[in-house]
Design an enzyme around this catalytic site. Structure first.
Site, PDB file in Angstrom:
ATOM      1  N   ASP A   1     -44.814   6.285  69.748  1.00  0.00           N
ATOM      2  CA  ASP A   1     -43.504   5.660  69.937  1.00  0.00           C
ATOM      3  C   ASP A   1     -42.956   5.020  68.669  1.00  0.00           C
ATOM      4  OD1 ASP A   1     -43.480   6.374  72.630  1.00  0.00           O
ATOM      5  OD2 ASP A   1     -44.508   4.546  73.240  1.00  0.00           O
ATOM      6  N   VAL A   2     -43.840   4.490  67.826  1.00  0.00           N
ATOM      7  CA  VAL A   2     -43.376   3.787  66.614  1.00  0.00           C
ATOM      8  C   VAL A   2     -42.853   4.743  65.549  1.00  0.00           C
ATOM      9  CG1 VAL A   2     -44.915   1.832  67.006  1.00  0.00           C
ATOM     10  CG2 VAL A   2     -45.695   3.742  65.582  1.00  0.00           C
TER      11      VAL A   2
END
Length: 468
Positions: free
Chosen positions: A394-395
């Site tokens: 996600d990052v």
């Protein structure tokens, strides 16, 4: 000067060492020294406490036996945890430490309220606060540890009536606290407050998903400090108050920083309902995503790395799960020895606890000068020949830059701006937020489908052939 006065000054000196130790932990170069200083100060404070108890002569032979047994068991468990627990399990261990701290602080208040007849407001007010904060921390931290260990589902658990219950329970322990302050000898008020606070800790953390666990751990750490400070007020011990407030304030600041890194409010995180575990199976998502993926081999990636001028590694929880930090460190040393500029992009919420990647890479003796935070490394991605992502999801997802999805507005690492991107991942599985990562379908991204440990070992061998 009598023993009591001497011990009081020892406690103040220990508290000063705690402050200095925390200051030293601000920099990797002095962090170990700060930790050692704080541990030594705590050992001296414990020894001083034993000296004071012995001088007062108020403890029986059985009491000394219990005290010694507790000290030996605690020291043995602490030593075992420090030496044997894997770095991948460190978030769970931190949660368990939070639980122990909160539970111990709550027991101090319970003991004093049971022991002192007609306790005044000086004891009952901080005692009630201690019980509430400590008990919530204890049960909430156990649930968080269970989620991290996989004993409890990492997905948000919301049962019918959960929201109204989470409003009713705080109102109940506010009423219970007032009751306990007005009637400090009431066993019903005392035990009822403990039970309600323990239940609230469970219902508070259950609806929070895996994506928010780093923030939850930091917040529970702040709760632990507050509970310890309240215990200090109950016991009228300045050193305990100072130590507790140091933990509480630093934990609170860290919680705010972590929430800002996710572009989410702390209140929104505690409401829950966001994030799943990182083992969600891949789905087609929005229109044939798997068909657009470009798969690469170890040799393909090795060629890119061997002839690069600048490489940025992007570690994530997948690196920790595979316990591949040493293989990554070895690969980086090989590239550095060949004159290639190597750095590590560390996102504030990568992994499952604050600083997870920093701790993991430190275990592999990665030079701290190569670790770069998000704001520092993002401008460097356009100059990077290769960005190698190891288990981060996600990052690194560019979809965060657009509105209307689960991670909209979350600051991310600008991996997609590198000249070439390689992602080491076992499958196309989702991250905590449960959405497809657009980085994987970017034309300049190559997906190296393998376990991180195995894949990095293969890359090291292949790169060695090119540069050797």
């Amino acid at each position: 000067m009598n023993v009591s006065d001497t011990v009081h000054y020892v406690f103040l000196a220990a508290a000063a060492c705690f402050v200095l130790g925390l200051h030293l932990m601000n920099h990797p170069r002095t962090a170990r020294r700060g930790n050692t200083l704080s541990a030594a100060a705590m050992a001296v404070a414990i020894a001083a406490t034993v000296w004071l108890v012995a001088d007062e002569g108020t403890i029986s032979r059985t009491g000394w036996l219990v005290l010694a047994s507790g000290g030996l068991v605690g020291a043995a468990l602490g030593l075992y945890a420090a030496r044997e627990v894997e770095m991948t399990a460190m978030p769970q261990l931190v949660s368990l430490f939070n639980a122990v701290g909160g539970g111990a602080a709550a027991l101090i208040a319970v003991n004093d309220l049971l022991r002192i007849e007609n306790a005044g407001a000086r004891v009952s007010v901080p005692g009630a606060l201690d019980i509430v904060i400590g008990a919530v921390t204890f049960s909430g931290s156990l649930v968080a540890a269970g989620k991290l260990q996989g004993l409890v589902s990492g997905a948000p658990i919301v049962f019918p009536g959960a929201r109204p219950l989470n409003v009713l329970l705080p109102a109940s322990f506010v009423a219970g606290s007032v009751w306990l302050v007005l009637a400090p000898n009431s066993r019903t008020a005392l035990y009822g407050l403990v039970a309600v606070a323990l239940l609230f800790g469970v219902t508070l953390v259950l609806p929070i998903g895996g994506a928010d666990m780093p923030v939850v751990i930091a917040l529970l750490n702040a709760f632990t400090g507050s509970a310890v400070a309240m215990a200090g007020f109950v016991l009228d011990e300045t050193a305990l108050i100072i130590a507790g407030m140091l933990v509480s304030s630093s934990g609170g600041i860290l919680t705010k920083l972590m929430a800002d890194a996710m572009n989410r409010s702390i209140a929104g995180i505690m409401v829950g309902g966001f994030g799943t575990s990182d083992s969600a199976p891949a789905t087609g998502g929005t229109g044939g995503v798997p068909a657009q993926v470009r798969s690469v081999s170890a040799d393909d990636v090795a060629v890119q790395l061997a002839y690069a001028s600048k490489v940025v590694f992007v570690p994530g929880y997948g690196l920790a799960a595979a316990q591949a930090q040493h293989e990554l460190g070895d690969l980086a040393k090989l590239l550095t020895g060949h004159g290639i500029d190597v750095s590590y992009a560390v996102h504030p919420v990568a992994g499952r606890m604050p600083g997870h990647m920093n701790v993991l890479l430190a275990e592999a003796n990665v030079p701290y000068t190569q670790l770069k935070e998000m704001d520092e490394i993002n401008p460097e991605f356009p100059q990077a020949d290769v960005a190698l992502v190891i288990g981060a999801n996600d990052v690194t997802n560019p979809i965060a830059r657009r509105p209307g999805n689960a991670i909209s507005g979350m600051p991310i690492l600008d991996v997609d701006k590198a000249r070439s991107v390689v992602v080491i991942k076992r499958s196309m599985g989702h991250g905590y937020a449960g959405i497809d990562n657009e980085l994987y379908t970017n034309p300049k991204t190559g997906m190296f489908f393998t376990d991180a440990k195995k894949g990095l070992s293969e890359l090291k061998a292949a790169v060695g052939e090119f540069v050797g």
